[in-house]
Design a protein around this motif. Sequence first.
Motif, short mmCIF file in Angstrom:
data_model
loop_
_atom_site.label_atom_id
_atom_site.label_comp_id
_atom_site.label_asym_id
_atom_site.label_seq_id
_atom_site.Cartn_x
_atom_site.Cartn_y
_atom_site.Cartn_z
N GLN A 557 0.84 -1.19 0.00
CA GLN A 557 0.00 0.00 0.00
C GLN A 557 0.88 1.25 0.00
OE1 GLN A 557 -3.48 -0.43 -0.14
NE2 GLN A 557 -2.81 -2.55 -0.41
N SER A 563 -2.07 -5.26 2.15
CA SER A 563 -3.44 -5.70 2.26
C SER A 563 -3.49 -7.20 2.04
CB SER A 563 -4.33 -4.99 1.25
OG SER A 563 -4.14 -5.53 -0.03
N GLY A 597 -14.32 -4.98 -5.19
CA GLY A 597 -15.13 -5.06 -6.40
C GLY A 597 -15.16 -6.48 -6.95
C1 SRM Z 1 -9.27 -4.12 -3.87
C2 SRM Z 1 -9.80 -3.69 -5.24
C3 SRM Z 1 -10.65 -2.42 -5.15
C4 SRM Z 1 -11.81 -2.53 -4.21
O1 SRM Z 1 -11.66 -2.06 -3.09
O2 SRM Z 1 -12.82 -3.09 -4.60
C5 SRM Z 1 -8.72 -3.39 -6.23
C6 SRM Z 1 -7.54 -2.86 -5.84
C7 SRM Z 1 -6.46 -2.67 -6.65
N1 SRM Z 1 -6.47 -2.78 -7.99
FE1 SRM Z 1 -8.07 -3.25 -9.11
N2 SRM Z 1 -9.05 -3.74 -7.49
C8 SRM Z 1 -10.21 -4.41 -7.44
C9 SRM Z 1 -11.00 -4.72 -8.48
C10 SRM Z 1 -10.81 -4.30 -9.78
C11 SRM Z 1 -11.76 -4.42 -10.85
C12 SRM Z 1 -13.20 -4.98 -10.71
C13 SRM Z 1 -13.29 -6.45 -10.90
O3 SRM Z 1 -12.30 -7.21 -10.79
O4 SRM Z 1 -14.42 -6.89 -11.17
C14 SRM Z 1 -11.14 -3.90 -11.97
C15 SRM Z 1 -11.70 -3.76 -13.40
C16 SRM Z 1 -11.78 -5.05 -14.10
C17 SRM Z 1 -10.54 -5.43 -14.89
O5 SRM Z 1 -9.50 -5.73 -14.30
O6 SRM Z 1 -10.62 -5.41 -16.13
C18 SRM Z 1 -9.83 -3.47 -11.55
C19 SRM Z 1 -8.88 -2.92 -12.38
C20 SRM Z 1 -7.57 -2.65 -12.01
C21 SRM Z 1 -6.52 -2.25 -12.91
C22 SRM Z 1 -6.66 -2.03 -14.42
C23 SRM Z 1 -6.29 -3.29 -15.10
C24 SRM Z 1 -6.30 -3.19 -16.61
O7 SRM Z 1 -5.62 -4.05 -17.21
O8 SRM Z 1 -6.95 -2.34 -17.20
C25 SRM Z 1 -5.33 -2.15 -12.14
C26 SRM Z 1 -3.93 -1.79 -12.60
C27 SRM Z 1 -3.11 -2.97 -13.02
O9 SRM Z 1 -3.44 -4.13 -12.81
O10 SRM Z 1 -2.03 -2.71 -13.60
C28 SRM Z 1 -5.71 -2.47 -10.80
C29 SRM Z 1 -4.84 -2.51 -9.71
C30 SRM Z 1 -5.23 -2.57 -8.44
C31 SRM Z 1 -4.23 -2.51 -7.30
C32 SRM Z 1 -3.57 -3.85 -7.26
C33 SRM Z 1 -3.25 -1.36 -7.44
C34 SRM Z 1 -1.86 -1.72 -7.08
O11 SRM Z 1 -1.11 -2.13 -7.99
O12 SRM Z 1 -1.50 -1.62 -5.90
C35 SRM Z 1 -5.10 -2.27 -6.09
C36 SRM Z 1 -4.61 -3.06 -4.91
C37 SRM Z 1 -5.24 -2.62 -3.62
C38 SRM Z 1 -5.12 -3.69 -2.60
O13 SRM Z 1 -4.08 -3.77 -1.95
O14 SRM Z 1 -6.04 -4.50 -2.39
N3 SRM Z 1 -7.04 -2.76 -10.77
N4 SRM Z 1 -9.67 -3.72 -10.23
C39 SRM Z 1 -10.57 -4.77 -6.00
C40 SRM Z 1 -10.03 -6.15 -5.68
C41 SRM Z 1 -10.80 -7.25 -6.32
C42 SRM Z 1 -10.41 -8.54 -5.71
O15 SRM Z 1 -11.19 -9.01 -4.88
O16 SRM Z 1 -9.34 -9.07 -6.02
#
Ligand code: SRM
Lengths: 815, 111
Positions: A557, A563, A597
């Motif tokens: 983080q 996390s 999410g």
């Molecule tokens: C925790 C969460 C947000 C939330 O509070 O809901 C989240 C959190 C993060 N997302 Fe996400 N994403 C979360 C659901 C999503 C979703 C929704 C879904 O999965 O249905 C999306 C859009 C769907 C998709 O991926 O197409 C999403 C699209 C992204 C992206 C864009 C990815 C892309 O290729 O376009 C990133 C950036 C990346 O991966 O490089 C990202 C990256 C991140 C990172 C890992 C950022 C980072 O590199 O540190 C965040 C980590 C926070 C953590 O420590 O948990 N997150 N992220 C969700 C965790 C889901 C889970 O249970 O694992």
Amino acid sequence: MTEKLVVIGAGMASGRMLEHLFDADPGAYDVTLFGAEPRGNYNRIMLSPVLAGEKTYEEIVTHDANWYAEHGVNCQFGKTVTKIDRNAKTVFADGVETPYDKLVIATGSAPFIIPIAGKDLPGVMAFRDLDDVNNMVAAAEKPGAKAVVIGGGLLGLEAAAALNNRGMDVVVLHLMGHLMERQLDPAAGYLLEKELESRGIKIHCKAQTKAILGEERVEAVLLEDGTVYDADLVVMAVGIRPETRIATDAGIAVERGIVVDDAMQTSDPDILALGECVEHNGMVYGLVAPLYDMAKVAAKTLTGAEAAFKPVQTATQLKVTGVNLYSAGDFAEAEDREEIVLRDAAAGVYKRVVLKEDKIVGAVLYGETGDGAWFFDLLKRAEPITEMRDTLIFGQAYQGGAQLDPTAAVAALPDDAEICGCNGVCKSTITGAIAEKGLTSLDDVRAHTKASASCGSCTGLVEKLLMATLGDAYNPAAIQPMCPCTELGHDEVRRLIVAKELKSIPAVMQELEWKTSCGCAKCRPALNYYLVATWPGEYEDDNQSRFINERVHANIQKDGTYSVVPRMFGGLTNPRELRAIADVADKFNIPTVKVTGGQRIDLLGVKKEDLPGVWADLNAAGMVSGAAYAKGLRTVKTCVGSDWCRFGTQDSTGLGVRIEKFMWGAWTPAKVKMAVSGCPRNCAEATCKDVGVVCVDSGYEIHFAGAAGLDIKGTEVLCHAKTEDEAMEIIVALVQLYREQGRYLERIYKWARRVGSDSIKANIVEDTEKRRYYYERFVYSQKFAQVDPWEERVNGKDAHEFAAMAEFGMPQAAE
Amino acid sequence: MNDWVEIGKLSDIPRRGARCVKTPLGKIAVFRTATDEVFAIDDQCPHKGGPLSQGIVHGAQVTCPLHNWVFSLETGEAQGADEGAVRTFALRLDGEKIFMDANILLAVAAE
Ligand code: SRM
Ligand SMILES: Cc1cc2nc3c(=O)[nH]c(=O)nc-3n(C[C@H](O)[C@H](O)[C@H](O)COP(=O)(O)OP(=O)(O)OC[C@H]3O[C@@H](n4cnc5c(N)ncnc54)[C@H](O)[C@@H]3O)c2cc1C
Ligand code: SF4
Ligand code: FES
């Protein structure tokens, strides 16, 4: 004290001005930047390729959050300035007052909306900003959707071609007798019309729009002659008007645009204006080249330097892939003018040069535009062409005796010939930068000179300059190397890993002649993945080549804490798991517990040294890592399906759980997210996932290549499966194919775009033997992958990660 | 005069990895390269405070885990287009044992 500069409008003109200002004197002003759009500056002219799906928004951002932060710009995006108080020297936005010492107005233009009935119906839009593009893309998703574009100018045709590219039925309504009449003569307009019609775009010239019809939203467009065109979307691209309202209200001199002098000063000495919103010597401008000149001048004026804006001629190109069209200057017929025309009907080429007193005053090129820059250069320099008149129209290659090849022709251009019109970059600037800075690629040239970095239509010229300057050292077809440590591209490296049976990172680096001793943060994680995926059971994972999250199996983080996200297969949980989560949050004082999410729970703010303890307790309740950090399988979202839902057709929850249980632990090129919905209402949002399943009465519709992050893209249907087992086999085989072909960090939709859906279908759908082959390879590799990394670490693996090496207490008082 | 304090053994740190030394007023990151050189720098990225000890180590450089700035372990300077630097601290390697200047530990602590 530093003076306060307030800028209204975060668009292309003000963005360029700020670059010049920070270059010249980074500390001169405290800058506050207001922008009505909820985002910073991007390359607006590239909205057409974004609309066509050829580029993404990210690729056209010119200033990102980092840039603004680095230059200390106070960004007020999503805020419209509604009033300027010139006495108090403040501006108002959202009721908040911001003081200025100097003010810059760069509000651009507003699209002109024809005042006819129905113009306000939902579905009627302009083409000006990213929101318009997103709305159009959304409208184009509907199968068989129809679009009517009003306006056959540059903007309208780019929109029409892009929407056609997205599979819409498109009609263009144009008031005049031929397309782009301001830039093209009738002959070129005719060729263009033919080309667009051959793509299935209907062109209706001399069309007077009478009304837009519809009840709740747009349904059709009615013309004066009674013709009706059905429409789900109407794009108005009939022209723009300088956006001058706040200036008028503030009593600043405004004619057609905000009146400015040569120094970009308005009638108020503390207020400057630039861009499409201004009028200079009775002229308003709608192309970026002159606006960029204004930006230079405004930056100078702001730093107290002398500068004067001198309008230059501009040239236009239509940014429609596959259409070559160039026009410059004035090509109207007149008594004192002569013209030279070349037509090659078979090749679809038309060239016309208009001369006045032996000098070129205008040029229109269609089909073959390579000589555009050369004609334009002669035009701007008012070069007499008497001597080459006979061969002029054939282009530069035919001048001066021996025929030049295209590269030599570019090489022969004078040093001050303008190559990139958008950014006003001349030839010597580019060749100079190539020589001095050792540039070797198009990207290098873009980064250092900005040439070809805006609309990109001069890319061919820049490449020829690279060729002319570097000779054989320039190889445009060269594959993009993985990173600066190697010349090889991703695919080549993967191929060689298999062919040469390379089974460790040092072996790869040695055999493939890496240029650095131990790689970099880009290539090492990629190599580690390729080796894991290629040699399951044999390759020993290199932890030090993994990004921290994958190394310690938690997400870092912003404050250095982590996390923790346990798996909840298919989004299902139970009281025992929830109790364990609650207890662990209490026990370790975990500050935030959030539903993600992805249908599971995130524990945020865990101290690194507490990770093994947290995992031990979660493991004890039967939970394993959710791999929320992994380039691997993330979540499989589900809906309640036939178990509960009155519409459910199949057991979507059960299938989701089954997939996740079967596939967890697998490493993939980039993250993989899946979902299973019980019916086409699609409550699990399966149609924007990497892989999705939509259950139907007859079985399972398998989707893939969706995205909902940086890009938004609906899935494509891969195939239909009759049984759950068949669905499983298809999904697993698809993911395995991706694991073997995908480039590191390339999501499924990008991989599919690169290799083509047809090739994927050929392997997975049409050839069941191949499908089985990939399925079995996945099953084999899972044998080594389904080990809970948390449990391993609870049992002592990588203990060094979770404790400091040494600790020193408060020092004794130093003497 | 240097007053060396032992902070640990070379084998405590994985090759191309790092460990932290905690001092009362902040962490120092101690790195071991592929060729068994050791370096110590502040465990705090000048950009937004990322813990550099958690980055990927390549050559005598580390990439910050938060936004990928790259730092030279030798000079502490950010590489490429990014600007900034972290403090570097002298280490002494005696066989397996790694020593740090006690005065530095005090200085860090006293700041
Ligand atoms: C925790 C969460 C947000 C939330 O509070 O809901 C989240 C959190 C993060 N997302 Fe996400 N994403 C979360 C659901 C999503 C979703 C929704 C879904 O999965 O249905 C999306 C859009 C769907 C998709 O991926 O197409 C999403 C699209 C992204 C992206 C864009 C990815 C892309 O290729 O376009 C990133 C950036 C990346 O991966 O490089 C990202 C990256 C991140 C990172 C890992 C950022 C980072 O590199 O540190 C965040 C980590 C926070 C953590 O420590 O948990 N997150 N992220 C969700 C965790 C889901 C889970 O249970 O694992
Ligand atoms: C689809 C498309 C394709 C194009 N293609 C080309 C091309 O190929 N070649 C070319 O040379 N030009 C092209 N153009 C034109 C070019 O984009 C414009 O000339 C240029 O963007 C104008 O720059 P600007 O800074 O004056 O205005 P803009 O870039 O429009 O920026 C003005 C900004 O100010 C904001 N704003 C307005 N009022 C307020 C307010 N009161 N408070 C706060 N913010 C406000 C607006 O929301 C906007 O973001 C194209 C334009 C479009 C839309
Ligand atoms: S959208 Fe995702 S990546 Fe962005 S701040 Fe939220 S959690 Fe972080
Ligand atoms: S905190 Fe280190 S790069 Fe941002």
